[in-house]
Write a protein that holds these residues in place. Structure first.
Motif, PDB file in Angstrom:
ATOM      1  N   TYR A 159      -5.079  -9.841  10.164  1.00  0.00           N
ATOM      2  CA  TYR A 159      -3.736 -10.402  10.191  1.00  0.00           C
ATOM      3  C   TYR A 159      -3.583 -11.527   9.177  1.00  0.00           C
ATOM      4  CZ  TYR A 159      -2.820  -7.961  14.598  1.00  0.00           C
ATOM      5  OH  TYR A 159      -2.621  -7.009  15.561  1.00  0.00           O
ATOM      6  N   ALA A 160      -2.362 -11.648   8.647  1.00  0.00           N
ATOM      7  CA  ALA A 160      -1.980 -12.795   7.831  1.00  0.00           C
ATOM      8  C   ALA A 160      -0.604 -13.252   8.286  1.00  0.00           C
ATOM      9  CB  ALA A 160      -1.950 -12.433   6.356  1.00  0.00           C
ATOM     10  N   VAL A 161      -0.476 -14.523   8.623  1.00  0.00           N
ATOM     11  CA  VAL A 161       0.786 -15.069   9.107  1.00  0.00           C
ATOM     12  C   VAL A 161       1.040 -16.398   8.401  1.00  0.00           C
ATOM     13  CG1 VAL A 161       2.078 -15.905  11.097  1.00  0.00           C
ATOM     14  CG2 VAL A 161       0.510 -13.977  11.363  1.00  0.00           C
ATOM     15  N   SER A 162       2.259 -16.570   7.893  1.00  0.00           N
ATOM     16  CA  SER A 162       2.637 -17.816   7.236  1.00  0.00           C
ATOM     17  C   SER A 162       4.107 -18.110   7.544  1.00  0.00           C
ATOM     18  CB  SER A 162       2.412 -17.718   5.724  1.00  0.00           C
ATOM     19  OG  SER A 162       2.583 -18.965   5.111  1.00  0.00           O
ATOM     20  N   ARG A 163       4.433 -19.420   7.636  1.00  0.00           N
ATOM     21  CA  ARG A 163       5.791 -19.798   8.018  1.00  0.00           C
ATOM     22  C   ARG A 163       6.192 -21.077   7.286  1.00  0.00           C
ATOM     23  NH1 ARG A 163       9.520 -19.267  12.308  1.00  0.00           N
ATOM     24  NH2 ARG A 163      10.588 -21.219  12.861  1.00  0.00           N
ATOM     25  N   VAL A 164       7.452 -21.139   6.856  1.00  0.00           N
ATOM     26  CA  VAL A 164       8.009 -22.343   6.231  1.00  0.00           C
ATOM     27  C   VAL A 164       9.361 -22.635   6.880  1.00  0.00           C
ATOM     28  CG1 VAL A 164       6.825 -22.059   4.021  1.00  0.00           C
ATOM     29  CG2 VAL A 164       9.052 -20.962   4.382  1.00  0.00           C
ATOM     30  N   GLU A 165       9.799 -23.896   6.795  1.00  0.00           N
ATOM     31  CA  GLU A 165      11.078 -24.297   7.379  1.00  0.00           C
ATOM     32  C   GLU A 165      11.879 -25.125   6.381  1.00  0.00           C
ATOM     33  OE1 GLU A 165      10.301 -26.328  11.027  1.00  0.00           O
ATOM     34  OE2 GLU A 165       9.672 -24.497  12.091  1.00  0.00           O
ATOM     35  N   SER A 166      13.201 -25.090   6.545  1.00  0.00           N
ATOM     36  CA  SER A 166      14.114 -25.850   5.695  1.00  0.00           C
ATOM     37  C   SER A 166      15.187 -26.496   6.571  1.00  0.00           C
ATOM     38  CB  SER A 166      14.780 -24.936   4.651  1.00  0.00           C
ATOM     39  OG  SER A 166      15.807 -25.622   3.963  1.00  0.00           O
ATOM     40  N   PRO A 167      15.161 -27.816   6.723  1.00  0.00           N
ATOM     41  CA  PRO A 167      16.186 -28.472   7.560  1.00  0.00           C
ATOM     42  C   PRO A 167      17.607 -28.210   7.082  1.00  0.00           C
ATOM     43  CG  PRO A 167      14.374 -29.972   7.058  1.00  0.00           C
ATOM     44  CD  PRO A 167      14.182 -28.776   6.203  1.00  0.00           C
ATOM     45  N   GLY A 168      17.787 -27.978   5.775  1.00  0.00           N
ATOM     46  CA  GLY A 168      19.128 -27.725   5.256  1.00  0.00           C
ATOM     47  C   GLY A 168      19.520 -26.271   5.219  1.00  0.00           C
ATOM     48  N   SER A 169      18.709 -25.372   5.833  1.00  0.00           N
ATOM     49  CA  SER A 169      18.984 -23.921   5.845  1.00  0.00           C
ATOM     50  C   SER A 169      19.198 -23.388   4.434  1.00  0.00           C
ATOM     51  CB  SER A 169      20.200 -23.600   6.727  1.00  0.00           C
ATOM     52  OG  SER A 169      19.962 -23.968   8.068  1.00  0.00           O
ATOM     53  N   LEU A 170      18.262 -23.698   3.542  1.00  0.00           N
ATOM     54  CA  LEU A 170      18.369 -23.287   2.143  1.00  0.00           C
ATOM     55  C   LEU A 170      17.443 -22.134   1.782  1.00  0.00           C
ATOM     56  CD1 LEU A 170      18.533 -26.840   0.479  1.00  0.00           C
ATOM     57  CD2 LEU A 170      20.438 -25.291   1.003  1.00  0.00           C
ATOM     58  N   LEU A 171      16.745 -21.549   2.752  1.00  0.00           N
ATOM     59  CA  LEU A 171      15.782 -20.498   2.442  1.00  0.00           C
ATOM     60  C   LEU A 171      16.469 -19.146   2.298  1.00  0.00           C
ATOM     61  CD1 LEU A 171      12.909 -21.487   4.905  1.00  0.00           C
ATOM     62  CD2 LEU A 171      13.143 -22.068   2.476  1.00  0.00           C
ATOM     63  N   GLN A 172      15.959 -18.334   1.351  1.00  0.00           N
ATOM     64  CA  GLN A 172      16.492 -16.997   1.138  1.00  0.00           C
ATOM     65  C   GLN A 172      15.445 -16.124   0.469  1.00  0.00           C
ATOM     66  OE1 GLN A 172      19.789 -18.167  -1.501  1.00  0.00           O
ATOM     67  NE2 GLN A 172      18.754 -17.057  -3.173  1.00  0.00           N
ATOM     68  N   ALA A 173      15.738 -14.826   0.398  1.00  0.00           N
ATOM     69  CA  ALA A 173      14.849 -13.891  -0.299  1.00  0.00           C
ATOM     70  C   ALA A 173      14.922 -14.127  -1.802  1.00  0.00           C
ATOM     71  CB  ALA A 173      15.247 -12.459   0.026  1.00  0.00           C
ATOM     72  N   PRO A 174      13.856 -13.822  -2.541  1.00  0.00           N
ATOM     73  CA  PRO A 174      13.883 -14.018  -3.997  1.00  0.00           C
ATOM     74  C   PRO A 174      14.849 -13.048  -4.676  1.00  0.00           C
ATOM     75  CG  PRO A 174      11.632 -13.794  -3.159  1.00  0.00           C
ATOM     76  CD  PRO A 174      12.547 -13.367  -2.063  1.00  0.00           C
ATOM     77  N   GLY A 175      15.141 -13.343  -5.932  1.00  0.00           N
ATOM     78  CA  GLY A 175      15.926 -12.443  -6.770  1.00  0.00           C
ATOM     79  C   GLY A 175      17.355 -12.291  -6.308  1.00  0.00           C
ATOM     80  N   ALA A 176      17.955 -11.176  -6.778  1.00  0.00           N
ATOM     81  CA  ALA A 176      19.362 -10.926  -6.463  1.00  0.00           C
ATOM     82  C   ALA A 176      19.586 -10.608  -4.996  1.00  0.00           C
ATOM     83  CB  ALA A 176      19.869  -9.774  -7.335  1.00  0.00           C
ATOM     84  N   LEU A 177      18.530 -10.130  -4.293  1.00  0.00           N
ATOM     85  CA  LEU A 177      18.696  -9.776  -2.886  1.00  0.00           C
ATOM     86  C   LEU A 177      19.084 -10.997  -2.051  1.00  0.00           C
ATOM     87  CD1 LEU A 177      18.414  -7.607  -0.666  1.00  0.00           C
ATOM     88  CD2 LEU A 177      16.011  -8.287  -0.444  1.00  0.00           C
ATOM     89  N   GLY A 178      18.563 -12.163  -2.383  1.00  0.00           N
ATOM     90  CA  GLY A 178      18.865 -13.363  -1.618  1.00  0.00           C
ATOM     91  C   GLY A 178      20.306 -13.804  -1.724  1.00  0.00           C
TER      92      GLY A 178
END
Length: 399
Positions: A159-178
């Motif tokens: 297994y590999a698990v990783s997590r990040v957080e953004s208080p300003g809700s600024l996270l998205q998928a890379p590239g044009a998909l985001g």
């Protein structure tokens, strides 16, 4: 003229033994004047049966080795009897603990929507756990003809698990998909989870020359020591099948949402390889060392599948589920080094280290399509590689 196996000095002993044996069988005796004259032996020397000086006709015990090293005739047998030829059947059970290391192009999995975009989660952060596994091996061989062996290796739940957080809700998928998919942007948390499993089976012909065991005249120092018990360098050739299954899920969770919107990929690579290998082993009285390396060039059958999950529109995801297939070429290799504590002539406890290398395979993180397309991708990236490494511990039997 053909030379005799017995030296001239020992021929009188043979004659005397033959006469004594014949008369004893007939109930007769030998008069002192009828017995052949025997040369005097040096002080402390013991007369031996001349037949014991002759090489074994069946390739068995060397003439100069005792039948039971260190065991008096008629006494209790030791744990190790050292009776010449090496065992011709073997079975190995190893419990494995392996960890995988991805080799995929380095790139972002989750970015923060700032200028310039900041990679919050990348492929080089995907450290896996140690996965449990097992290895089984059975083989047999004859003295003068090639033998065979079959083996199985399985490793699961890496297994590999990783997590990040953004208080300003600024996270998205890379590239044009985001920017194109509402489900893949404006997230307060981003996560990646992946799991990898590997199964492999192989069958090989075994070309197994045995060095004959201890030899005081050998140019190899290890073969001259008193506790050396034999060794070999065997050549292997055969067929291997390996199946690598790799799954990944990217999750983006909007603030206040009960769960994440997900983008999931799964890649499976089946490898069919012709392989060659070499295995060496050295047995000592209570210990043994064994190592092998096997490598095969494989044709591959690869398929991948993808799916989206949108909590806001579960019936209408940004992309429908889809799959693709292709064939390719790859490489599969494994190596092992083990030390064995020999409990007796049959059973041993093994501890060692392993490497498994796969190249030309499809890995799940490499299949993510960051374009704005609303149709499932049909391209499969099969230029990935993976290294598995870790320990083994188990039992072996040789008889």
């Amino acid at each position: 003229m053909r030379s005799s196996r017995l030296s001239a000095a020992r021929r009188p002993f043979v004659a005397a033994l033959a006469v004594a044996w014949g008369l004893a069988a007939a109930g007769g005796t030998v008069a002192a004047e009828d017995a052949p004259l025997l040369p005097a032996l040096p002080a402390g020397a013991v007369a031996t049966d001349a037949a014991a000086e002759m090489p074994a006709a069946d390739g068995g015990i060397p003439a100069e080795r005792p039948l039971l090293d260190g065991a008096p005739v008629g006494g209790d047998l030791p744990l190790f009897t050292h009776l010449g030829p090496d065992p011709q059947r073997y079975f190995v059970f190893d419990a494995l603990g392996l960890q995988r290391d991805y080799h995929v192009p380095d790139g972002p999995l989750v970015v923060e929507n700032v200028t310039p975009a900041f990679p919050a989660l990348q492929t080089n952060m995907l450290q896996s756990t140690v996965g449990p596994g097992v290895r089984l091996l059975y083989g047999q061989y004859a003295c003068d003809t090639p033998g065979w062996e079959v083996g199985y290796l399985g490793v699961w739940s890496m297994y590999a698990v990783s997590r990040v957080e953004s208080p300003g809700s600024l996270l998205q998928a890379p590239g044009a998909l985001g920017f194109a998919s509402p489900a893949m942007r404006a997230a307060a948390a981003g996560s990646f989870s992946g799991v990898t499993a590997l199964q492999s089976a192989d069958i090989n012909a075994v070309f197994h020359p045995f060095d004959g065991g201890r030899d005081p005249l050998s140019p190899r120092p290890s073969q001259r020591v008193a506790w050396y018990d034999g060794g070999h360098i065997a050549l292997l050739g055969g067929f291997r099948w390996a199946a690598l299954d790799d799954a990944a899920v990217l999750g983006l969770t909007p603030a206040g949402a009960p769960g994440p919107n997900t983008y999931a990929t799964r890649a499976t690579t089946n490898m069919f390889a012709g392989q060659l290998g070499i295995r060496g082993r050295m047995n000592f009285q209570e210990w043994a060392l064994e190592s092998w390396i096997k490598c095969g060039l494989a044709g591959t059958s690869i398929d991948q599948s993808q799916s989206f999950s949108d909590l806001a529109a579960p019936a209408d995801p940004y992309r429908p589920a889809g799959s693709a297939y292709r064939a390719g070429m790859g490489l599969v290799a494994d190596a092992n080094l083990s030390a064995i504590w020999r409990m007796n002539d049959v059973w041993g406890v093994r501890v060692g280290y392993n490497l498994v290398w796969l190249a030309g395979v499809a890995l799940a993180p490499a299949q993510f399509d960051w374009s704005a397309s609303t149709t499932p991708p049909t391209t499969i990236h099969n230029d990935g590689s993976m290294l598995l490494s870790g320990a083994n511990a188990g039992l072996e039997a040789r008889w």
